[in-house]
Write an enzyme that holds these catalytic residues in place. Structure first.
Site, mmCIF file in Angstrom:
data_model
loop_
_atom_site.group_PDB
_atom_site.id
_atom_site.type_symbol
_atom_site.label_atom_id
_atom_site.label_comp_id
_atom_site.label_asym_id
_atom_site.label_seq_id
_atom_site.Cartn_x
_atom_site.Cartn_y
_atom_site.Cartn_z
ATOM 1 N N ASP A 63 35.879 -6.132 -4.684
ATOM 2 C CA ASP A 63 35.996 -5.641 -3.305
ATOM 3 C C ASP A 63 37.131 -6.358 -2.579
ATOM 4 O O ASP A 63 37.466 -6.017 -1.445
ATOM 5 C CB ASP A 63 34.661 -5.749 -2.552
ATOM 6 C CG ASP A 63 34.167 -7.177 -2.401
ATOM 7 O OD1 ASP A 63 34.783 -8.096 -2.967
ATOM 8 O OD2 ASP A 63 33.144 -7.370 -1.707
ATOM 9 N N SER A 64 37.756 -7.339 -3.245
ATOM 10 C CA SER A 64 38.984 -7.941 -2.708
ATOM 11 C C SER A 64 40.059 -6.887 -2.520
ATOM 12 O O SER A 64 41.042 -7.110 -1.822
ATOM 13 C CB SER A 64 39.486 -9.048 -3.642
ATOM 14 O OG SER A 64 39.510 -8.597 -4.983
ATOM 15 N N ASP A 102 32.528 -3.933 -8.292
ATOM 16 C CA ASP A 102 31.937 -4.748 -7.239
ATOM 17 C C ASP A 102 31.214 -3.845 -6.252
ATOM 18 O O ASP A 102 31.797 -2.864 -5.769
ATOM 19 C CB ASP A 102 33.084 -5.469 -6.499
ATOM 20 C CG ASP A 102 32.777 -6.905 -6.207
ATOM 21 O OD1 ASP A 102 31.638 -7.341 -6.435
ATOM 22 O OD2 ASP A 102 33.703 -7.602 -5.741
ATOM 23 N N LYS A 131 28.660 -5.808 -9.875
ATOM 24 C CA LYS A 131 28.563 -7.198 -9.392
ATOM 25 C C LYS A 131 28.008 -7.189 -7.977
ATOM 26 O O LYS A 131 28.411 -6.341 -7.167
ATOM 27 C CB LYS A 131 29.927 -7.888 -9.416
ATOM 28 C CG LYS A 131 29.856 -9.344 -8.932
ATOM 29 C CD LYS A 131 31.147 -10.096 -9.174
ATOM 30 C CE LYS A 131 32.202 -9.871 -8.122
ATOM 31 N NZ LYS A 131 31.803 -10.229 -6.732
ATOM 32 N N GLU A 133 26.764 -9.932 -4.677
ATOM 33 C CA GLU A 133 26.860 -11.310 -4.167
ATOM 34 C C GLU A 133 25.493 -11.813 -3.690
ATOM 35 O O GLU A 133 24.697 -11.044 -3.123
ATOM 36 C CB GLU A 133 27.861 -11.358 -3.004
ATOM 37 C CG GLU A 133 29.279 -11.043 -3.433
ATOM 38 C CD GLU A 133 30.315 -11.265 -2.332
ATOM 39 O OE1 GLU A 133 29.956 -11.771 -1.248
ATOM 40 O OE2 GLU A 133 31.485 -10.920 -2.571
ATOM 41 N N GLU A 198 31.986 -19.073 -7.459
ATOM 42 C CA GLU A 198 33.239 -19.145 -6.681
ATOM 43 C C GLU A 198 33.203 -20.300 -5.686
ATOM 44 O O GLU A 198 32.203 -20.508 -4.980
ATOM 45 C CB GLU A 198 33.446 -17.816 -5.922
ATOM 46 C CG GLU A 198 34.697 -17.845 -5.035
ATOM 47 C CD GLU A 198 35.156 -16.492 -4.525
ATOM 48 O OE1 GLU A 198 34.514 -15.473 -4.867
ATOM 49 O OE2 GLU A 198 36.159 -16.465 -3.787
HETATM 50 O O1 KIV Z 1 36.372 -9.154 -5.264
HETATM 51 C C1 KIV Z 1 36.815 -10.080 -5.951
HETATM 52 O O2 KIV Z 1 38.002 -10.156 -6.199
HETATM 53 C C2 KIV Z 1 35.869 -11.072 -6.445
HETATM 54 C C3 KIV Z 1 36.305 -12.311 -7.133
HETATM 55 C C4 KIV Z 1 35.211 -13.009 -7.807
HETATM 56 C C5 KIV Z 1 37.455 -12.315 -7.985
HETATM 57 O O3 KIV Z 1 34.703 -10.886 -6.245
#
Ligand code: KIV
Length: 302
Positions: A63-64, A102, A131, A133, A198
């Site tokens: 999601d970056s 993500d 993924k 969080e 992280e």
């Molecule tokens: O969104 C992202 O880039 C991440 C990092 C762990 C690389 O979640």
């Protein structure tokens, strides 16, 4: 429209030898064998194809992308539809690496919502894992039961930017270290297939890595994790911002691209692009026919 040709079509791979697909169980096996896992974010067809061809094991459509691709201030604004759009592009490019999507902020506030959105990533975008969080134990259990592999993410979790008061290194007190370790164990126990760590001290990441049965993938967590991940744009200096302490710039693509574009602009301004060789030409027979017709028309007028 571009007339650029893609030899063999956009879907062809330059790989000629058979490839062994990286799967989630393969990552666990790599941990067992002490073989480091390479991971990188990617968000589109061409760059994820390059990452895959370079042998990266795990490609995260992070999601970056909200920040590095879409220009938002943080990761919170990106939507499920936007993430799916990019994950589909990555999926089309990647043949070997594991493709992980993500789940964006707000897409897994409840277990039911998380499950429904994760199914979209698998069905509509071809993600092989998602993924999420934070210590979302119930959600991890539900996704695992639904046959959707989950990568958990602990420590500096960018979706918690407002709670954390900025992007700060986490787990620096005895209490928070113990909480983080307990969360990591609970996530692995609930079925998390891997855990991204992280922005935490090296010592804490090393302990968690040694204790957990599943691979840890570090970013700003020191060299003792089972694997490492970086953001594509950090690795290549495409972020327009100073690098964080944990980032290593492997190339300066920002300068390379800007210089190339400047040269192109200068060539256009000086009529140096395109050249005659870069132009299409009429066949001689057609040129002759047109000349003949022009001459005939001139004679008729005279
Ligand atoms: O969104 C992202 O880039 C991440 C990092 C762990 C690389 O979640």
């Amino acid at each position: 429209m571009s007339l650029t040709s893609f030899p063999g079509g956009a879907n062809s791979s330059s790989q000629t030898t058979p490839i062994t697909k990286v799967t989630m169980p393969a990552l666990s096996e790599m941990k067992r064998q002490g073989k480091p896992i390479s991971a990188l974010t990617a968000y589109d067809y061409s760059t994820s194809r390059l990452a895959d061809e370079a042998g990266i094991d795990f490609i995260l459509v992070g999601d970056s992308l909200a920040m590095v691709v879409l220009g938002h201030e943080n990761t919170l604004a990106v939507t499920v539809d936007e993430m799916i759009h990019h994950t589909r592009a990555v999926r089309r490019a990647v043949h070997r690496a594991l493709v992980v999507a993500d789940m964006p902020f707000g897409s897994y506030s409840t277990v039911a919502e998380g499950l429904a959105n994760a199914v979209r990533f698998v069905k509509e975008a071809g993600a092989e894992a998602v993924k999420i969080e934070g210590p979302r134990i119930e959600l991890v259990r539900a996704l695992t039961e639904a046959e959707i592999p989950v990568v958990a993410h602990l420590g500096l979790t960018p979706q918690s930017v407002h709670r954390m008061g900025g992007y700060r290194v986490q787990a620096r007190t005895a209490e928070t270290v113990l909480q983080l370790k307990s969360d990591a164990h609970a996530l692995a126990h609930a079925g998390a297939a891997a855990i991204v760590l992280e922005g935490i001290p090296r010592e804490v990441a090393a302990q968690i890595t040694a204790e957990l049965p599943v691979p840890t993938i570090g970013i700003g967590a020191g060299p003792d994790c089972d694997g490492q991940i970086l953001v594509f744009h950090d690795l290549l200096n495409l972020t327009f911002a100073p690098a964080a302490k944990f980032v290593r710039r492997y190339a300066d693509a920002g300068t390379l691209i800007r210089t190339a574009i400047e040269h192109y602009r200068e060539d256009v301004e000086h009529h140096a692009f395109p050249s005659d060789e870069e132009s299409y030409h009429l066949p001689e027979s057609v040129r002759n026919t047109l000349d003949d017709r022009e001459q005939a028309a001139t004679l008729r007028k005279a």
